[in-house]
Design a protein around this motif. Structure first.
Motif, short mmCIF file in Angstrom:
data_model
loop_
_atom_site.label_atom_id
_atom_site.label_comp_id
_atom_site.label_asym_id
_atom_site.label_seq_id
_atom_site.Cartn_x
_atom_site.Cartn_y
_atom_site.Cartn_z
N VAL B 297 0.84 -1.20 0.00
CA VAL B 297 0.00 0.00 0.00
C VAL B 297 0.88 1.25 0.00
O VAL B 297 0.39 2.35 0.26
CB VAL B 297 -0.96 0.04 1.21
N GLY B 298 2.15 1.09 -0.27
CA GLY B 298 3.08 2.21 -0.28
C GLY B 298 4.49 1.64 -0.18
O GLY B 298 4.68 0.44 -0.38
N ARG B 313 9.49 7.71 22.40
CA ARG B 313 8.52 7.05 21.51
C ARG B 313 7.72 8.07 20.71
O ARG B 313 7.37 7.85 19.56
CB ARG B 313 7.54 6.19 22.31
N GLU B 314 7.41 9.20 21.37
CA GLU B 314 6.60 10.24 20.73
C GLU B 314 7.30 10.76 19.46
O GLU B 314 6.64 11.03 18.46
CB GLU B 314 6.34 11.40 21.70
N LEU B 317 6.70 8.39 16.65
CA LEU B 317 5.31 8.52 16.15
C LEU B 317 5.18 9.81 15.34
O LEU B 317 4.55 9.82 14.28
CB LEU B 317 4.32 8.50 17.30
N ALA B 318 5.78 10.89 15.85
CA ALA B 318 5.68 12.17 15.16
C ALA B 318 6.37 12.09 13.79
O ALA B 318 5.99 12.80 12.86
CB ALA B 318 6.29 13.28 16.00
N PHE B 321 6.09 6.99 12.21
CA PHE B 321 6.25 5.55 12.43
C PHE B 321 5.07 4.96 13.20
O PHE B 321 4.44 5.63 14.02
CB PHE B 321 7.54 5.27 13.21
N TYR B 322 4.79 3.68 12.92
CA TYR B 322 3.90 2.87 13.74
C TYR B 322 4.80 2.10 14.69
O TYR B 322 5.81 1.53 14.27
CB TYR B 322 3.11 1.88 12.90
N LEU B 323 4.42 2.06 15.94
CA LEU B 323 5.27 1.43 16.94
C LEU B 323 4.68 0.09 17.35
O LEU B 323 3.47 -0.01 17.57
CB LEU B 323 5.34 2.38 18.15
N HIS B 324 5.53 -0.92 17.44
CA HIS B 324 5.10 -2.24 17.93
C HIS B 324 5.95 -2.59 19.13
O HIS B 324 7.17 -2.69 19.02
CB HIS B 324 5.26 -3.31 16.85
N ASP B 325 5.31 -2.76 20.26
CA ASP B 325 6.01 -3.06 21.52
C ASP B 325 5.61 -4.47 21.91
O ASP B 325 4.44 -4.74 22.16
CB ASP B 325 5.56 -2.03 22.56
N VAL B 342 5.28 3.86 6.35
CA VAL B 342 4.80 3.62 4.98
C VAL B 342 4.68 4.97 4.28
O VAL B 342 3.99 5.86 4.78
CB VAL B 342 3.44 2.89 4.95
N SER B 343 5.39 5.12 3.16
CA SER B 343 5.47 6.42 2.49
C SER B 343 5.02 6.30 1.05
O SER B 343 5.02 5.21 0.48
CB SER B 343 6.92 6.92 2.51
#
Lengths: 362, 362
Positions: B297-298, B313-314, B317-318, B321-325, B342-343
């Motif tokens: 999708v990109g 982490r912020e 996100l800013a 990025f999507y974060l997976h912990d 995803v760009s």
């Protein structure tokens, strides 16, 4: 680990919990149901929504409390807000719980609404019929959802029966507008007032329950107006979190119908159809994290699975749908899951939706 | 409810569990760890991977058993396969557990590999050095992962020490090829033999551990060859489920390095970057459901979070990025989570990855 308390453990809570689990955010729920869908996504404190002891326990274990269910007593939330931030603000919930307060807010913000009257008696209803014309819709001010607490009045002689049928409760009457289509706009507002708005969604209801959503609903004038109304509403409420505004489209005009101070069924397509789901953005907003991109990744369509789960799940998957099963028992009129499709064009999406609806009708 | 047994409860199990929860598929795990990441995604039977009693229990409660961890004893799986389908087939695991068997399979299928020799003694190693030249890589045949069980031999005099350091275990020696880049191809094969292949992924390792993946890795000749090798491998193993094939690219040529008979770290980007994640497609495959669309999708980029979770982490996100912990304790060299972006273009993706790596270096 950051922990969020969620009042309500239905499918909206479940999907918030799934979004949180990935982000490293633990969701803790409060719900009285025996097998609430959110049990799959986190610990559930089994208690009524207004049990103050349990609410205190929830607040004590979480850094912020939110709600996924609108019929939470505002007084209980306000009491709780002394010890933990409640987001969205209880004031937003208070306005949303009362159709009269909601209408007044829309009007104060210059957001157009359908012509309406307050109805506190059968006489008021007769007067409203005179002023607004027939047919009209009678809606109780409180505790209405999915078409419940509503009656359509087509003729003068229906007035008394309708008033009785809704229990003689404080209500409002609305003109029956023959709109072109129903739209919703969903957005998130962060702690610093930043706003992320999803593309417009078009919705089709059946018997008062959302059946199909499509996004993006392409219409530049509608999108501009909807965005402005949503932003005004979010700002006026000093809102934090996701909010959904439902509207009727008449030509180029939009009339606000109601808003939901929470993640919304008409935004389920955002899980696969947008860069960031409404569920993740709600959590990001209430935790003060940066909001995620709300752009579409294609043309999305969503079908609610109501009453029964599809007998042929494989056929839906083969038709390109993503299946969401909330893990609920089948019951007429109950939302049990949803199916989403994302296509490269609106036409392809519409063809897939038709195919999906045919599979479900079998 | 359909129930899948998963041997291993690490992050791969967790992400399978999350994919299943949405689909209405319950995952039940077996893992000896105290707080396995999969605990967030389903019930965990706390027992060693080879505990036959627990494996029987798992099999009895599930309609199919799969594994997310490669060092499961094949004999235990084969015993189990009398009572429940094991997918992917234990034979695939047997081949993947032994680098010699793996190489032989590649060669039997005409899939090119790096020049190599069997090494069962220091003398064999000396001979291999003569035949292949130095430097070379010594790899134990069994129980190697993330760069463990490997030694690089640069000079003649290192031979004895390297042989001792790896414990004098049955090994293979490989020529040190100076490749242009590392690629992987991931695909799912269904019960009826249908195959869904993801676009090529480019991988960057640091100290033997995957650090960054990018997809789609654009190169038509590589994509064609990789797809063919993957399909041949899936067919030869009568495979069901997701398999990842890691390769070295040299000019237009591809050399197979190793395959993993499971969902793979280099496919984590598929959660946000593809129409259907590798986790959902693995479950669909082993349950006999239609496979989902593997299109991008990109332009996706993935950074593994190793040893420590990001302090800010912020900022990630800013940066989009999507974060997976995964909910694991910090420990040097441990995979604790990942971040995906995803760009719309490869350039934008690369800029975001740079930005992400800078944020992580702070």
């Amino acid at each position: 680990v950051r922990r969020v308390g969620i009042i309500g453990g239905g499918q909206l809570g479940q999907m918030l919990g799934f979004a949180g689990a990935t982000l490293g955010v633990e969701c803790l729920f409060q719900d009285p149901a025996a097998e609430p869908p959110a049990r799959m996504a986190g610990e559930v404190l089994s208690a009524p929504f207004d049990c103050r002891e349990t609410l205190s326990l929830l607040a004590g274990r979480c850094e912020v409390v939110t709600y996924e269910f609108e019929n939470v007593p505002v007084a209980a939330l306000e009491a709780l807000s002394a010890s933990v931030p409640i987001r969205p603000p209880p004031e937003a919930l208070r306005r949303a719980q009362d159709r009269l307060e909601e209408k007044k807010l829309f009007e104060a913000l210059g957001i157009p609404v359908v012509p309406w009257r307050t109805v506190d008696s059968a006489d008021d209803l007769r007067e409203a019929a005179g002023a607004l014309g027939l047919p009209l819709v009678l809606k109780t001010r409180r505790l209405g959802y999915d078409g419940k607490g509503q009656a359509i009045i087509r003729e003068e002689r229906d007035i008394e029966a309708a008033w009785q049928r809704l229990g003689g409760r404080a209500s409002i009457a609305e003109q029956c507008v023959s709109f072109d289509r129903e739209l919703s706009v969903i957005g998130a507002r962060g702690l610093e007032g930043e706003v992320a708005v999803y593309p417009l969604t078009e919705n089709v209801h059946e018997q008062g329950i959302l059946r199909v959503s499509k996004a993006p609903a392409e219409s530049a004038p509608h999108a501009r107006a909807a965005r402005k109304y949503l932003e005004d509403l979010l700002g006026a409420l000093d809102y934090v979190g996701v909010l959904a505004l439902e509207m009727f489209a008449l030509g180029d005009n939009l009339l606000a119908n109601e808003f939901a101070p929470r993640v919304h069924n008409s935004g389920h397509w955002t899980i696969e159809g947008s860069r960031t789901s409404q569920f993740e953005n709600h959590l990001r907003a209430i935790l003060g994290m940066p909001l995620g991109d709300t752009a579409c990744v294609g043309h999305a369509g969503m079908i609610n699975l109501i009453g029964t789960m599809p007998r042929d799940r494989e056929a839906l998957l083969a038709a390109g749908f993503y299946l969401h099963d909330y893990g609920k028992r089948e019951r007429p009129g109950r939302k049990l899951g949803h199916a989403t499709v994302v296509s490269p064009t609106a036409d392809a999406r519409d063809r897939s939706l038709e195919k999906g609806l045919k599979i479900l009708a079998k």
